[in-house]
Write an enzyme that holds these catalytic residues in place. Sequence first.
Site, mmCIF file in Angstrom:
data_model
loop_
_atom_site.group_PDB
_atom_site.id
_atom_site.type_symbol
_atom_site.label_atom_id
_atom_site.label_comp_id
_atom_site.label_asym_id
_atom_site.label_seq_id
_atom_site.Cartn_x
_atom_site.Cartn_y
_atom_site.Cartn_z
ATOM 1 N N GLU A 112 -0.475 36.423 -10.417
ATOM 2 C CA GLU A 112 -1.903 36.793 -10.757
ATOM 3 C C GLU A 112 -2.457 37.329 -9.724
ATOM 4 O O GLU A 112 -2.220 36.937 -8.421
ATOM 5 C CB GLU A 112 -2.344 35.235 -11.235
ATOM 6 C CG GLU A 112 -1.855 34.949 -12.616
ATOM 7 C CD GLU A 112 -2.666 33.650 -13.239
ATOM 8 O OE1 GLU A 112 -3.540 33.120 -12.360
ATOM 9 O OE2 GLU A 112 -2.175 33.074 -13.917
ATOM 10 N N HIS B 36 -6.751 34.412 -17.193
ATOM 11 C CA HIS B 36 -6.644 33.042 -16.654
ATOM 12 C C HIS B 36 -8.282 32.208 -16.832
ATOM 13 O O HIS B 36 -9.191 31.859 -15.836
ATOM 14 C CB HIS B 36 -6.396 32.932 -15.217
ATOM 15 C CG HIS B 36 -5.858 31.451 -14.800
ATOM 16 N ND1 HIS B 36 -4.858 31.321 -14.125
ATOM 17 C CD2 HIS B 36 -6.184 30.075 -15.402
ATOM 18 C CE1 HIS B 36 -4.624 30.010 -13.991
ATOM 19 N NE2 HIS B 36 -5.551 29.380 -14.710
#
Length: 531
Positions: free
Chosen positions: A264, A283
């Site tokens: 990420e 997220h």
Amino acid sequence: MTARFRVVVADAIAAEGLEPLRADDRFELIEAPGLTGEPLARAIEGAHAVLVRSATRITRESLAYADKLAVIGRAGVGVDTIDVDAATEQGIAVLTAPAGNTISAAELAFALILSVARRVPAADQSMRAGKWDRKSFTGSELYGKTLGLVGAGRIGSEVARRARAFGMKVMAYDPYLTAERAGALEIELAPLDAVLRAADFVSVHVPLTEATAGLIGEEQLARMRSGAILVNAARGGVVDETALVQSLRAGHLRGAALDVYAEEPLPRDHPLRSLSNVVLTPHLGASTEEAQRNVAVEIAEAVRSALLEGDLSRAVNAPAIGGDDMRRLRPLLDLAVRLGRLGAAMADGAIRAVELRYAGTSADGLRPLAASALIGLLQEAVGRGGINLVNALHRAESRGITLRQLRLPAEAGYAEYLELRLQADGARSVGGALIAEGHPRLVRIDEFHVDVVPRGALVVLRNRDVPGVIGRVGTVLGDAGVNIAEYHQARLGAGGDALAAIGVDGELPPSLLEQLRRVPEVKDVRQAQLD
């Protein structure tokens, strides 16, 4: 009042949620978001706590100057951005806020399920392109379908409630969910393979650990029903993304929705971005105003309680004890430390094994009591500032000490009883108890029953049971100007071995201990500082 505790806020955390700390003048908050490397390590120097969310990583290097750090607070539930092992080695508690984002995460997971089932994002894009293409976006209902949960803890349970409201059957793989709890939630428990084979929708709700990394891989995806949909709003790395892309391209899975990724931010050229049957979000599980406020308040209160009261009930790397449990157990924890100190003085050679036996009323007291006993046992070896409830078990393991913890039936005459058994060059044991109104007593040394208040300096002396020994020992101590606070003599039988537990005012120097050893009837002398 001068602040007692310095707290570094090293991430973007909702300001209103930090009010439990900001409103207490015992705390000083230092805002230092976005730091990495050496600047972050220097910001932590001198701090008692550091608060992070998900952007700031606490690595071993971040703790290089953590001379006072007692707590790392994570405003959320995952700790994959924190080097928990490094924190544990240094005795730093890692606290989380597991409840604050529960509803937010569950609602997002269910939103993803609906988005894939009804192809909402793709239909929205089509409309924005000026089209009116109803036939291309035929979806499927949730009613009557089976939802398979991989993990049914706080968030998984909330997803299950919503699924039941939509008329879905819910199955779950969760080794930690009791049958009673599953029944209350109307969840059918089953092995992972059975859940994957039966479910129309699979939703993942487990943390990322060594056991769960790659849990949903190529074999597991192949076992899922043809046309099933996979949702992961838990942690990246639980699902093998390469295998997932292959399954989606091959048409085995009808679709997937992901909020979390192994890397990420998700790389711009990641193949998941090119698939039309995948819904991707960045997220967002805790990205609601309510969740951000809730987790901030929750972690602020947890850090406050940990620093002021020693409450570690939110720690992921320490015995979960705090609040009323801590207050009830505190006298026993203190007694366990004192037994450990006495045990260290009694042991011959390096300690190889420790057994903590407990008979009492605390259902969850065994592990913190064992940790407390290890603190007392190892304090002199590692330094009193180098061991605490957080790292005691790690310290013992790193020294090759095996630990066994046993819960015993009630000990006759005692509401709360502790016994510490040690294996070094020989076997030794010490026992203590709480009597009326929680007063501690040392009640056993090896095979001898004693009754001594465990405080201050204690001299333990073995001798032959013959007349005059007590007088000669008292004379040696009296001539040296030592005041005896209490003297308890115990024996197994007349004329055999006897043991004296002698409380004295102040620690005896080595020369005086040697003088006691020279008394003809004395066979062994040990001394422990119990405070």
